[in-house]
Design a protein around this motif. Sequence first.
Motif, PDB file in Angstrom:
ATOM      1  N   UNK A 157       0.837  -1.215   0.000  1.00  0.00           N
ATOM      2  CA  UNK A 157       0.000   0.000   0.000  1.00  0.00           C
ATOM      3  C   UNK A 157       0.863   1.254   0.000  1.00  0.00           C
ATOM      4  N   UNK A 158       1.931   1.233   0.797  1.00  0.00           N
ATOM      5  CA  UNK A 158       2.815   2.412   0.848  1.00  0.00           C
ATOM      6  C   UNK A 158       3.469   2.634  -0.521  1.00  0.00           C
ATOM      7  N   UNK A 159       3.891   1.555  -1.148  1.00  0.00           N
ATOM      8  CA  UNK A 159       4.493   1.670  -2.488  1.00  0.00           C
ATOM      9  C   UNK A 159       3.493   2.287  -3.463  1.00  0.00           C
ATOM     10  N   UNK A 160       2.279   1.786  -3.445  1.00  0.00           N
ATOM     11  CA  UNK A 160       1.255   2.284  -4.380  1.00  0.00           C
ATOM     12  C   UNK A 160       0.955   3.763  -4.125  1.00  0.00           C
ATOM     13  N   UNK A 161       0.903   4.141  -2.857  1.00  0.00           N
ATOM     14  CA  UNK A 161       0.576   5.544  -2.545  1.00  0.00           C
ATOM     15  C   UNK A 161       1.727   6.486  -2.853  1.00  0.00           C
ATOM     16  N   UNK A 162       2.969   5.976  -2.768  1.00  0.00           N
ATOM     17  CA  UNK A 162       4.112   6.814  -3.156  1.00  0.00           C
ATOM     18  C   UNK A 162       4.064   7.068  -4.671  1.00  0.00           C
ATOM     19  N   UNK A 163       3.716   6.015  -5.424  1.00  0.00           N
ATOM     20  CA  UNK A 163       3.576   6.160  -6.875  1.00  0.00           C
ATOM     21  C   UNK A 163       2.449   7.147  -7.187  1.00  0.00           C
ATOM     22  N   UNK A 164       1.351   7.028  -6.451  1.00  0.00           N
ATOM     23  CA  UNK A 164       0.226   7.951  -6.674  1.00  0.00           C
ATOM     24  C   UNK A 164       0.659   9.388  -6.403  1.00  0.00           C
ATOM     25  N   UNK A 165       1.432   9.586  -5.341  1.00  0.00           N
ATOM     26  CA  UNK A 165       1.915  10.944  -5.024  1.00  0.00           C
ATOM     27  C   UNK A 165       2.811  11.462  -6.142  1.00  0.00           C
ATOM     28  N   UNK A 166       3.679  10.598  -6.643  1.00  0.00           N
ATOM     29  CA  UNK A 166       4.583  11.009  -7.727  1.00  0.00           C
ATOM     30  C   UNK A 166       3.802  11.337  -9.004  1.00  0.00           C
ATOM     31  N   UNK A 167       2.618  10.769  -9.167  1.00  0.00           N
ATOM     32  CA  UNK A 167       1.842  10.975 -10.398  1.00  0.00           C
ATOM     33  C   UNK A 167       0.659  11.913 -10.191  1.00  0.00           C
ATOM     34  N   UNK A 168       0.728  12.702  -9.071  1.00  0.00           N
ATOM     35  CA  UNK A 168      -0.211  13.812  -8.965  1.00  0.00           C
ATOM     36  C   UNK A 168      -1.201  13.778  -7.836  1.00  0.00           C
ATOM     37  N   UNK A 169      -1.298  12.678  -7.082  1.00  0.00           N
ATOM     38  CA  UNK A 169      -2.243  12.657  -5.960  1.00  0.00           C
ATOM     39  C   UNK A 169      -1.722  13.535  -4.834  1.00  0.00           C
ATOM     40  N   UNK A 170      -2.591  14.345  -4.246  1.00  0.00           N
ATOM     41  CA  UNK A 170      -2.182  15.185  -3.115  1.00  0.00           C
ATOM     42  C   UNK A 170      -2.918  14.806  -1.834  1.00  0.00           C
ATOM     43  N   UNK A 171      -3.797  13.799  -1.933  1.00  0.00           N
ATOM     44  CA  UNK A 171      -4.469  13.287  -0.748  1.00  0.00           C
ATOM     45  C   UNK A 171      -4.440  11.763  -0.864  1.00  0.00           C
ATOM     46  N   UNK A 172      -3.928  11.087   0.180  1.00  0.00           N
ATOM     47  CA  UNK A 172      -3.817   9.628   0.157  1.00  0.00           C
ATOM     48  C   UNK A 172      -4.640   9.076   1.314  1.00  0.00           C
ATOM     49  N   UNK A 173      -5.619   8.210   0.977  1.00  0.00           N
ATOM     50  CA  UNK A 173      -6.548   7.686   1.999  1.00  0.00           C
ATOM     51  C   UNK A 173      -6.017   6.340   2.450  1.00  0.00           C
ATOM     52  N   UNK A 174      -5.528   6.285   3.709  1.00  0.00           N
ATOM     53  CA  UNK A 174      -4.768   5.112   4.147  1.00  0.00           C
ATOM     54  C   UNK A 174      -5.181   4.640   5.533  1.00  0.00           C
ATOM     55  N   UNK A 175      -4.956   3.330   5.789  1.00  0.00           N
ATOM     56  CA  UNK A 175      -5.080   2.777   7.138  1.00  0.00           C
ATOM     57  C   UNK A 175      -3.786   3.030   7.914  1.00  0.00           C
ATOM     58  N   UNK A 176      -2.668   2.884   7.223  1.00  0.00           N
ATOM     59  CA  UNK A 176      -1.354   2.869   7.895  1.00  0.00           C
ATOM     60  C   UNK A 176      -0.704   4.243   7.776  1.00  0.00           C
TER      61      UNK A 176
END
Length: 285
Positions: free
Chosen positions: A242-261
Amino acid sequence: LSPRLDCNGRPLILDRPRVMGIINVTPDSFSDGGRHDTADRAIAHGVRLAQEGADVLDVGGESTRPGADEVSVDEELRRVLPVIERLARETTLPISIDTSKPEVMRAAVQAGAGLINDVRALRMNGALEAAAELAVPVVLMHMQGEPGSMQAAPDYDDVVADVHRFLAERIFAAEMAGIPKSRLVIDPGFGFGKTIEHNLALLARLDAFTNLGVPLLAGLSRKRTIGELTGRDAPEARVHGSVAAHLIAAQRGAVLLRVHDVAATVDALKVWHAVGQVKPPRRDA
Ligand SMILES: Nc1nc2[nH]c(SCC(=O)O)nc2c(=O)[nH]1
């Protein structure tokens, strides 16, 4: 200029990828005890996520996992209101209400929520009007079908183009209802009527959504796609993926990440941010 969302008086500044901590107030999520126990544990969990560095807390009373049944308005209110009221007192963070029902939106904002997170992108009757009247920011998410059936046979011509078109339409509908773009966030809705291939295409091409002119939220935390890619059946074993996926999302433009961890994601974003701060080399004459 970084989007600054005013969430019922509590700011959410999207100047860098920020973390939304998940608090599912569904009977099976915190305890097999009674309702009171569930609320107490949900609140303690929210306080802990705030301490871990969350920038906003997302409180949801309707499970929208694949196959989930509907929850009545009254049941959803009974679950979320006590948690929102006490979290608003015990933390200074903005609180989002994860709901599609206008009545729940109104009561939640009354109780202290400052952001609406709607997996149905304000398509339920009265939702557009409620969100406009409440004058709080809104997350518009894409879902194909309904949780009960959405994973049966997800089908798109081009999932990125189709989801992009849907989000553009919902932005337009919101603006027509009097919700300015400055109060909107969009989200492709990972796992909501998508196969693993669809989810991977949406993540790989996430930057395609940045031309809609509103901040982008990504939520892949502990989802089935992560489980399938890593072979981790237990959701709590899907943290690294999940952390890997959210880091990729941040690099590709996401500015809000909805996470458990939250702590793990906050750490990853600190590393990413530091690297982004490195100045380019001076061009000596
Ligand atoms: N905005 C937004 N809200 C959500 N609520 C859920 S509930 C399902 C789960 O957490 O597995 N997912 C999402 C998401 O991806 N985006």
